[in-house]
Design a protein around this motif. Structure first.
Motif, mmCIF file in Angstrom:
data_model
loop_
_atom_site.group_PDB
_atom_site.id
_atom_site.type_symbol
_atom_site.label_atom_id
_atom_site.label_comp_id
_atom_site.label_asym_id
_atom_site.label_seq_id
_atom_site.Cartn_x
_atom_site.Cartn_y
_atom_site.Cartn_z
ATOM 1 N N TYR A 48 -6.886 -3.368 2.011
ATOM 2 C CA TYR A 48 -6.412 -2.748 2.341
ATOM 3 C C TYR A 48 -5.583 -3.669 1.698
ATOM 4 C CZ TYR A 48 -2.301 -2.603 5.952
ATOM 5 O OH TYR A 48 -1.510 -1.914 6.398
ATOM 6 N N ALA A 49 -4.843 -4.882 1.488
ATOM 7 C CA ALA A 49 -3.499 -5.428 1.054
ATOM 8 C C ALA A 49 -3.336 -4.781 -0.527
ATOM 9 C CB ALA A 49 -3.669 -6.326 0.957
ATOM 10 N N LEU A 50 -4.870 -4.730 -0.946
ATOM 11 C CA LEU A 50 -4.424 -4.550 -2.502
ATOM 12 C C LEU A 50 -4.648 -3.189 -2.581
ATOM 13 C CD1 LEU A 50 -7.603 -6.102 -4.421
ATOM 14 C CD2 LEU A 50 -4.922 -6.287 -4.909
ATOM 15 N N TYR A 51 -4.248 -2.399 -1.865
ATOM 16 C CA TYR A 51 -4.307 -0.310 -1.501
ATOM 17 C C TYR A 51 -2.788 -0.184 -1.259
ATOM 18 C CZ TYR A 51 -4.054 4.552 -0.039
ATOM 19 O OH TYR A 51 -4.035 5.653 0.140
ATOM 20 N N LYS A 52 -2.470 -1.180 -0.623
ATOM 21 C CA LYS A 52 -0.895 -0.868 -0.006
ATOM 22 C C LYS A 52 -0.332 -1.287 -1.110
ATOM 23 C CE LYS A 52 0.471 -0.290 3.642
ATOM 24 N NZ LYS A 52 0.810 1.720 4.387
ATOM 25 N N GLN A 53 -0.684 -2.394 -1.901
ATOM 26 C CA GLN A 53 0.611 -3.038 -3.203
ATOM 27 C C GLN A 53 0.406 -2.253 -3.891
ATOM 28 O OE1 GLN A 53 2.328 -5.985 -2.744
ATOM 29 N NE2 GLN A 53 2.622 -6.889 -4.371
ATOM 30 N N ALA A 54 -0.579 -1.490 -4.332
ATOM 31 C CA ALA A 54 -1.152 -0.474 -5.250
ATOM 32 C C ALA A 54 0.098 1.106 -5.340
ATOM 33 C CB ALA A 54 -2.262 -0.124 -5.534
ATOM 34 N N THR A 55 0.366 0.918 -3.654
ATOM 35 C CA THR A 55 0.328 2.391 -3.518
ATOM 36 C C THR A 55 2.376 2.450 -3.402
ATOM 37 O OG1 THR A 55 -0.022 2.650 -1.696
ATOM 38 C CG2 THR A 55 -1.248 3.384 -3.022
ATOM 39 N N GLU A 56 2.130 1.161 -2.624
ATOM 40 C CA GLU A 56 4.414 1.447 -2.426
ATOM 41 C C GLU A 56 4.706 -0.019 -2.495
ATOM 42 O OE1 GLU A 56 4.082 1.360 2.216
ATOM 43 O OE2 GLU A 56 2.328 2.906 2.250
ATOM 44 N N GLY A 57 3.768 -1.502 -3.539
ATOM 45 C CA GLY A 57 4.108 -2.193 -3.625
ATOM 46 C C GLY A 57 4.727 -3.278 -3.131
ATOM 47 N N PRO A 58 5.399 -4.809 -2.536
ATOM 48 C CA PRO A 58 5.245 -5.415 -2.422
ATOM 49 C C PRO A 58 5.315 -4.907 -0.661
ATOM 50 C CG PRO A 58 6.690 -6.110 -4.116
ATOM 51 C CD PRO A 58 6.206 -4.307 -4.030
ATOM 52 N N CYS A 59 4.994 -5.930 0.392
ATOM 53 C CA CYS A 59 5.476 -5.448 1.866
ATOM 54 C C CYS A 59 6.362 -4.818 1.811
ATOM 55 C CB CYS A 59 4.541 -6.669 2.130
ATOM 56 S SG CYS A 59 4.873 -6.352 4.535
ATOM 57 N N ASN A 60 6.719 -4.077 2.622
ATOM 58 C CA ASN A 60 7.719 -3.082 3.192
ATOM 59 C C ASN A 60 8.074 -3.479 5.056
ATOM 60 O OD1 ASN A 60 6.487 -1.414 3.246
ATOM 61 N ND2 ASN A 60 7.441 0.106 1.840
ATOM 62 N N MET A 61 7.648 -3.763 5.513
ATOM 63 C CA MET A 61 7.437 -3.639 7.498
ATOM 64 C C MET A 61 7.503 -4.863 7.174
ATOM 65 S SD MET A 61 3.089 -2.662 7.055
ATOM 66 C CE MET A 61 2.948 -2.443 9.331
ATOM 67 N N PRO A 62 8.314 -5.089 8.818
ATOM 68 C CA PRO A 62 8.156 -5.508 9.942
ATOM 69 C C PRO A 62 7.199 -6.620 10.678
ATOM 70 C CG PRO A 62 9.133 -3.685 10.594
ATOM 71 C CD PRO A 62 8.601 -3.573 9.342
ATOM 72 N N LYS A 63 6.965 -7.158 10.122
ATOM 73 C CA LYS A 63 6.466 -8.678 11.230
ATOM 74 C C LYS A 63 5.844 -8.411 12.080
ATOM 75 C CE LYS A 63 4.281 -13.231 11.194
ATOM 76 N NZ LYS A 63 3.944 -14.487 10.512
ATOM 77 N N PRO A 64 4.576 -7.357 12.515
ATOM 78 C CA PRO A 64 3.995 -7.504 14.089
ATOM 79 C C PRO A 64 4.002 -8.341 14.962
ATOM 80 C CG PRO A 64 2.400 -6.443 12.596
ATOM 81 C CD PRO A 64 3.441 -7.264 11.463
ATOM 82 N N GLY A 65 3.962 -7.386 16.696
ATOM 83 C CA GLY A 65 4.322 -8.977 17.005
ATOM 84 C C GLY A 65 2.447 -9.976 16.971
#
Length: 375
Positions: A48-65
């Protein structure tokens, strides 16, 4: 050599074809915990993490509860990649998928593993010698009960109440009788949030316990190993409880910020006295099989080496008794308290609905899941 976009897209499609069980530590399907006996390795979320990094770059989501355990685990895995370049993330993703595919191919044709139990596989129903047996069948997960299994057990009880068997037996496969709730049950949060989840869970639990209260035939628990939580509290609704001498009985409710269920708040004080019941239900004292028998929760304890043989020999003899007489006798014993038991069940579920939304429960479950495993 740099990984092309085409290679990356091929790998993404290849993941969809993998037959590996969703609980595999490196494939995200997408859950962050399995049961009260498991801990989650960070590698589980790599895809999951590698897919998101490869398609969107560094994490850009607010941290969930804190209680949104699935999305929090996903966020942590993605955020941990920092500023890893998209090209490098694509390469790592393709390499990981390649390793997964190779590993899966090499395992083809091998006997099925214990851990791959889901849906109807996790509850096995058989009928022989006038006995319907309902067996919890997730030995690799210590027979922890998933939400789907609650439904499967209710359907099995409904069918067993109408079939031509003389009695019904509930038991477990493997070393454990049942380790209680699969804590993954608490992570599937619906659109309505924790409030809706708590309400739905309370409705399911009430229906589940009602099935045991209303079951028309003799109901026997064959406790083949340690029992935890819901599997212990409903024992008071069985007609007979046979246990191996290595079984233990544990209700750690307050440790998780919750309260008793399964009519245990009424039945346990009645059968073992208020003080002993409080020690178990409030303070979480774990009972041995001998202690549980002495306190009236267990009917009889057998040596583990002869447990199965002795119990099933006895049950087969009981199954030959006149069925109508057996059923009527149970009704005479149980019917006087049915109304009371249904009222207790309803009250317990109402209290639990509130407890599941409390900060104590949220914090306790979160802390429990985040603990490191003992080596």
């Amino acid at each position: 050599m740099a990984t092309s976009q085409k290679d990356f897209e091929t790998a993404v499609n290849q993941v969809k074809l993998l037959q590996t069980d969703p609980e595999n530590e490196v494939k995200l399907k997408l859950c962050c915990c399995c049961c009260c006996c498991c801990r989650v390795p960070s590698s589980q979320l790599k895809l999951y993490a590698l897919y998101k990094q490869a398609t969107e770059g560094p994490c850009n989501m607010p941290k969930p509860g804190m209680f949104d355990l699935i999305n929090k685990a996903k966020w942590d895995a993605w955020s941990a990649l920092g500023s890893l370049p998209k090209e490098r993330a694509r390469q790592n993703y393709v390499d990981l998928v390649s390793n997964l595919s190779t590993s899966e191919s090499s395992s083809q044709g091998k006997p099925g593993t214990d851990g791959k139990q889901s849906g109807h596989d996790a509850v096995v129903v058989t009928s022989e010698d006038g006995i319907t047996k309902i067996m919890l069948n997730r030995p690799a997960k210590k027979n922890s009960v998933t939400t789907q299994m609650y439904h499967e057990i209710m359907l099995a009880l409904e069918a067993a109440g109408k079939d031509d068997s003389a009695m019904t037996v509930l038991t477990g496969n493997g070393d454990y009788y049942c380790s209680g709730n699969d804590l993954n049950n608490f992570t599937d949060i619906p659109p309505g949030g924790i409030e809706e989840k708590a309400k739905n869970s309370a409705i399911l639990l009430r229906k589940f316990v009602d099935c045991f209260i209303d079951f028309p035939k003799p109901l026997i628990a064959v406790v083949n190993g340690p029992a935890v939580g819901i599997s212990v509290t409903i024992l008071g609704l069985f007609d007979i409880v046979y246990a191996t001498d290595r079984a233990t009985f544990h209700t750690p409710f307050t440790h998780l910020g919750i309260s008793p269920e399964g009519c245990s708040s009424y039945i346990f004080p009645k059968i073992m006295g208020p003080a002993k019941a409080a020690e178990m239900l409030i303070f979480g004292k774990k009972l041995t099989a001998r202690e549980a028998c002495a306190q009236g929760l267990v009917t009889e304890v057998f040596p583990d080496s002869t447990f199965q043989k002795e119990v099933w020999t006895r049950l087969k003899a009981y199954s030959k008794l006149p069925q109508n007489a057996v059923r009527i006798s149970k009704q005479l014993i149980r019917n006087t308290e049915k109304e009371k038991l249904h009222a207790v069940n309803a009250e317990e579920c109402l209290v639990l609905q509130s407890r599941w939304q409390s900060d104590e429960c949220v914090n306790a479950v979160s802390n429990f899941l985040s603990r490191k495993p003992k080596l």
